[in-house]
Design a protein around this motif. Structure first.
Motif, mmCIF file in Angstrom:
data_model
loop_
_atom_site.group_PDB
_atom_site.id
_atom_site.type_symbol
_atom_site.label_atom_id
_atom_site.label_comp_id
_atom_site.label_asym_id
_atom_site.label_seq_id
_atom_site.Cartn_x
_atom_site.Cartn_y
_atom_site.Cartn_z
ATOM 1 N N GLN A 34 -7.162 -28.171 4.584
ATOM 2 C CA GLN A 34 -8.012 -26.997 4.784
ATOM 3 C C GLN A 34 -9.109 -27.265 5.815
ATOM 4 N N ASN A 35 -9.735 -28.448 5.738
ATOM 5 C CA ASN A 35 -10.792 -28.768 6.697
ATOM 6 C C ASN A 35 -10.234 -29.001 8.101
ATOM 7 N N GLN A 94 -7.678 -27.437 9.318
ATOM 8 C CA GLN A 94 -7.389 -26.103 9.833
ATOM 9 C C GLN A 94 -8.666 -25.396 10.277
ATOM 10 N N ALA A 95 -9.746 -25.592 9.520
ATOM 11 C CA ALA A 95 -11.008 -24.938 9.848
ATOM 12 C C ALA A 95 -11.678 -25.547 11.072
#
Length: 234
Positions: A189-190, A192-193
């Motif tokens: 998730q990080n 991707q962010a």
């Protein structure tokens, strides 16, 4: 394998997430028995209910009654609980001017209230353990809130104050309470962010899990009330 270690039971909240899964895997390799607690209704394939692993999906830890039911299930299965690791939580970035008050309430519930309810529910069992342990997941960002980080930092600062207060309360009862304060954790998730970041500088879930497992060990008996930065190279 040490006999006592092979009997110890660790409860992990947020157990189906990236850090929870990494910690569970490392703890299992060291011989711990596990109680895996998560709000998600469906457990991943890697989280299977076995003789040494109790899987508790669909648990809303913002409810003390639900947390107490999880504690009852743990006692029913294992007859003991030696440690609790409060990983359940969440993140949101928004400025104060453009954000919502509901975000502050939501992050308080996800990051602080879950740790509060789980700790209160599990504490009677942990107090009976020969060497009880509680480890909370704080955040390095809680020391000074950056732009858009007010609600998150405030909730994680609350986790640190909970850890300190509970450590003081339990310091003569053989129970330690500490918090780890990671920087950016290397998760899908990080990545991707923040696709342009240097991921090698972040803290891996395996590295953070190793610090948590140390705090659960007998070697860490003299450490309580601490907030331990785990920064990687950030």
């Amino acid at each position: 394998m040490d006999y006592l270690t092979s009997q110890r039971v660790i409860a992990i909240t947020g157990a189906f997430g990236n850090l929870g899964a990494a910690l569970a895997a490392q703890a299992a390799l060291r011989g711990y028995r596990l109680a895996l607690i998560d709000h998600a209704s469906d457990a991943p394939a890697a989280s299977r209910d076995t003789t040494d692993t109790l899987v508790l999906p669909g648990v809303d830890l913002t409810s003390l009654a639900n947390a107490e039911e999880a504690a009852r299930r743990i006692e029913e299965r294992f007859g003991r609980l030696d440690a609790l690791v409060n990983i359940a939580g969440g993140f949101a970035w928004e400025t104060f001017a453009d954000g919502e008050l509901a975000t502050w309430d939501r992050l308080y519930a996800l990051n602080l209230r879950t740790a509060l309810c789980a700790s209160k529910a599990m504490l009677p069992l942990i107090q009976q353990a020969p060497a009880g342990r509680i480890v909370n997941i704080g955040a390095g960002a809680a020391a000074k809130a950056g732009l858009g980080m007010g609600a998150y930092a405030a909730s994680k600062a609350g986790v640190q104050r909970l850890s300190e207060s509970l450590a003081e309360e339990l310091k003569d009862q053989g129970v330690t309470v500490n918090a780890v304060l990671p920087s950016i954790i290397d998760t899908p998730q990080n990545r991707q962010a923040m696709p342009d970041a240097d991921f090698s500088r972040w803290v891996s879930t395996e590295q953070l899990s190793a610090v948590i497992l140390f705090l659960l060990s007998d070697e860490a008996a003299a450490i309580t009330g601490a907030g331990i930065p785990v920064n990687g190279r950030v």
